[in-house]
Write a protein that holds these residues in place. Structure first.
Motif, PDB file in Angstrom:
ATOM      1  N   ILE A 135       0.846  -1.205   0.000  1.00  0.00           N
ATOM      2  CA  ILE A 135       0.000   0.000   0.000  1.00  0.00           C
ATOM      3  C   ILE A 135       0.877   1.249   0.000  1.00  0.00           C
ATOM      4  O   ILE A 135       0.666   2.172  -0.790  1.00  0.00           O
ATOM      5  N   VAL A 136       1.864   1.282   0.876  1.00  0.00           N
ATOM      6  CA  VAL A 136       2.750   2.444   0.972  1.00  0.00           C
ATOM      7  C   VAL A 136       3.533   2.627  -0.334  1.00  0.00           C
ATOM      8  O   VAL A 136       3.611   3.741  -0.870  1.00  0.00           O
ATOM      9  N   LEU A 137       4.097   1.546  -0.861  1.00  0.00           N
ATOM     10  CA  LEU A 137       4.880   1.658  -2.099  1.00  0.00           C
ATOM     11  C   LEU A 137       4.011   2.068  -3.291  1.00  0.00           C
ATOM     12  O   LEU A 137       4.458   2.836  -4.148  1.00  0.00           O
ATOM     13  N   MET A 138       2.772   1.587  -3.343  1.00  0.00           N
ATOM     14  CA  MET A 138       1.872   2.009  -4.417  1.00  0.00           C
ATOM     15  C   MET A 138       1.583   3.506  -4.305  1.00  0.00           C
ATOM     16  O   MET A 138       1.605   4.230  -5.299  1.00  0.00           O
ATOM     17  N   HIS A 139       1.312   3.955  -3.080  1.00  0.00           N
ATOM     18  CA  HIS A 139       1.005   5.365  -2.857  1.00  0.00           C
ATOM     19  C   HIS A 139       2.168   6.254  -3.278  1.00  0.00           C
ATOM     20  O   HIS A 139       1.972   7.325  -3.843  1.00  0.00           O
ATOM     21  N   GLU A 140       3.371   5.797  -3.030  1.00  0.00           N
ATOM     22  CA  GLU A 140       4.555   6.595  -3.357  1.00  0.00           C
ATOM     23  C   GLU A 140       5.092   6.300  -4.764  1.00  0.00           C
ATOM     24  O   GLU A 140       6.168   6.753  -5.128  1.00  0.00           O
ATOM     25  N   LYS A 141       4.313   5.522  -5.525  1.00  0.00           N
ATOM     26  CA  LYS A 141       4.675   5.167  -6.905  1.00  0.00           C
ATOM     27  C   LYS A 141       6.037   4.480  -6.982  1.00  0.00           C
ATOM     28  O   LYS A 141       6.849   4.739  -7.876  1.00  0.00           O
ATOM     29  N   LEU A 142       6.275   3.583  -6.022  1.00  0.00           N
ATOM     30  CA  LEU A 142       7.532   2.839  -5.957  1.00  0.00           C
ATOM     31  C   LEU A 142       7.318   1.328  -6.043  1.00  0.00           C
ATOM     32  O   LEU A 142       8.252   0.562  -5.836  1.00  0.00           O
ATOM     33  N   ILE A 143       6.111   0.898  -6.328  1.00  0.00           N
ATOM     34  CA  ILE A 143       5.792  -0.526  -6.299  1.00  0.00           C
ATOM     35  C   ILE A 143       6.625  -1.328  -7.299  1.00  0.00           C
ATOM     36  O   ILE A 143       6.929  -2.505  -7.075  1.00  0.00           O
ATOM     37  N   ASP A 144       7.050  -0.702  -8.389  1.00  0.00           N
ATOM     38  CA  ASP A 144       7.845  -1.419  -9.399  1.00  0.00           C
ATOM     39  C   ASP A 144       9.172  -1.926  -8.848  1.00  0.00           C
ATOM     40  O   ASP A 144       9.712  -2.904  -9.373  1.00  0.00           O
ATOM     41  N   VAL A 145       9.702  -1.305  -7.793  1.00  0.00           N
ATOM     42  CA  VAL A 145      11.003  -1.747  -7.276  1.00  0.00           C
ATOM     43  C   VAL A 145      10.925  -3.131  -6.642  1.00  0.00           C
ATOM     44  O   VAL A 145      11.946  -3.789  -6.471  1.00  0.00           O
ATOM     45  N   ILE A 146       9.711  -3.590  -6.301  1.00  0.00           N
ATOM     46  CA  ILE A 146       9.579  -4.955  -5.780  1.00  0.00           C
ATOM     47  C   ILE A 146       8.786  -5.859  -6.713  1.00  0.00           C
ATOM     48  O   ILE A 146       8.764  -7.067  -6.526  1.00  0.00           O
ATOM     49  N   ASP A 147       8.125  -5.275  -7.715  1.00  0.00           N
ATOM     50  CA  ASP A 147       7.287  -6.071  -8.620  1.00  0.00           C
ATOM     51  C   ASP A 147       7.935  -6.371  -9.969  1.00  0.00           C
ATOM     52  O   ASP A 147       7.540  -7.314 -10.641  1.00  0.00           O
ATOM     53  N   LYS A 148       8.878  -5.567 -10.382  1.00  0.00           N
ATOM     54  CA  LYS A 148       9.460  -5.733 -11.716  1.00  0.00           C
ATOM     55  C   LYS A 148      10.930  -6.108 -11.598  1.00  0.00           C
ATOM     56  O   LYS A 148      11.591  -5.772 -10.619  1.00  0.00           O
ATOM     57  N   PRO A 149      11.457  -6.791 -12.619  1.00  0.00           N
ATOM     58  CA  PRO A 149      12.886  -7.155 -12.599  1.00  0.00           C
ATOM     59  C   PRO A 149      13.769  -5.912 -12.555  1.00  0.00           C
ATOM     60  O   PRO A 149      13.366  -4.830 -12.974  1.00  0.00           O
ATOM     61  N   GLU A 150      14.982  -6.114 -12.058  1.00  0.00           N
ATOM     62  CA  GLU A 150      15.954  -5.024 -11.986  1.00  0.00           C
ATOM     63  C   GLU A 150      16.235  -4.483 -13.378  1.00  0.00           C
ATOM     64  O   GLU A 150      16.315  -5.244 -14.335  1.00  0.00           O
ATOM     65  N   LYS A 151      16.415  -3.177 -13.464  1.00  0.00           N
ATOM     66  CA  LYS A 151      16.750  -2.566 -14.755  1.00  0.00           C
ATOM     67  C   LYS A 151      18.233  -2.750 -15.041  1.00  0.00           C
ATOM     68  O   LYS A 151      19.058  -2.730 -14.133  1.00  0.00           O
ATOM     69  N   GLU A 152      18.534  -2.919 -16.305  1.00  0.00           N
ATOM     70  CA  GLU A 152      19.918  -3.073 -16.749  1.00  0.00           C
ATOM     71  C   GLU A 152      20.578  -1.698 -16.847  1.00  0.00           C
ATOM     72  O   GLU A 152      19.928  -0.710 -17.169  1.00  0.00           O
TER      73      GLU A 152
END
Length: 193
Positions: free
Chosen positions: A29-46
């Motif tokens: 909830i907190v990460l979604m609110h702060e628009k940071l959810i991708d850091v735990i939901d998506k693969p690491e960026k190259e």
């Protein structure tokens, strides 16, 4: 609601182990609110090529988001868990915590499903509280990732009722009534009255 007040949810419910499912839901909830959810939901960026200015800019933004996400996660877990995870990125932290505490979700799901499948309405008991309890169990099982189809949930509730409800069950199925579980609860209370 500001970011500070949302983060207070995590301060009040730090991860200590047995509360993993609740903590993880609050973290999301907190990460979604702060628009940071991708850091735990998506693969690491190259890392982009050196001559890719735009890619480098996005990568730096991503790295800032990872650092912020990591700080939020570390601040919301016990000191012992902080020490174990301080050198990991956010995605690695979550994967490791799921491995550490994921079996608790499985045990909780087993206990909930056991209670759900074993539920039976007793004679002379009102069906409202019984059915409401079953709906709560179904919702808790679904929160743990075990999605039950609506018809299957309805069948579980009907099977837990007394034989005196058999005519209602027959009519319900014959007329293919399309009720959600809470509408079904109201229908059963009306039928009992």
């Amino acid at each position: 609601m500001s970011a500070i007040s949302l983060r207070s949810i995590l301060d009040a419910n730090k991860l200590v182990g047995p509360n993993f499912e609740d903590w993880y839901r609050n973290l999301r909830i907190v990460l979604m609110h702060e628009k940071l959810i991708d850091v735990i939901d998506k693969p690491e960026k190259e890392v982009p090529a050196e001559d890719d200015a735009e890619g480098t800019m996005y990568y730096h933004k991503y790295m800032e988001d990872c650092l912020t996400g990591k700080c939020i996660i570390l601040a919301s877990i016990s000191s012992e868990l902080q020490r174990k995870h301080q050198d990991m990125n956010p995605l690695e932290i979550i994967k490791h915590l799921k491995k550490m505490f994921g079996t608790q979700g499985r045990t909780a799901r087993y206990q909930l499903s056991k209670a759900l499948f074993g539920s039976k309405l007793t004679a002379n008991s009102p069906n409202g509280p019984h059915v409401n309890h079953m709906i709560d169990l179904i919702e808790e099982v679904e929160k743990l990732g075990c999605k039950l189809e609506k018809e299957f949930s309805q069948d579980l509730i009907f099977q837990s009722l007394l034989e005196s409800f058999s005519q209602l069950v027959i009519n319900f199925n014959m007329h293919k009534m399309d009720y959600d579980l809470h509408e079904m609860l109201n229908m059963l209370i009306d039928y009992e009255n």
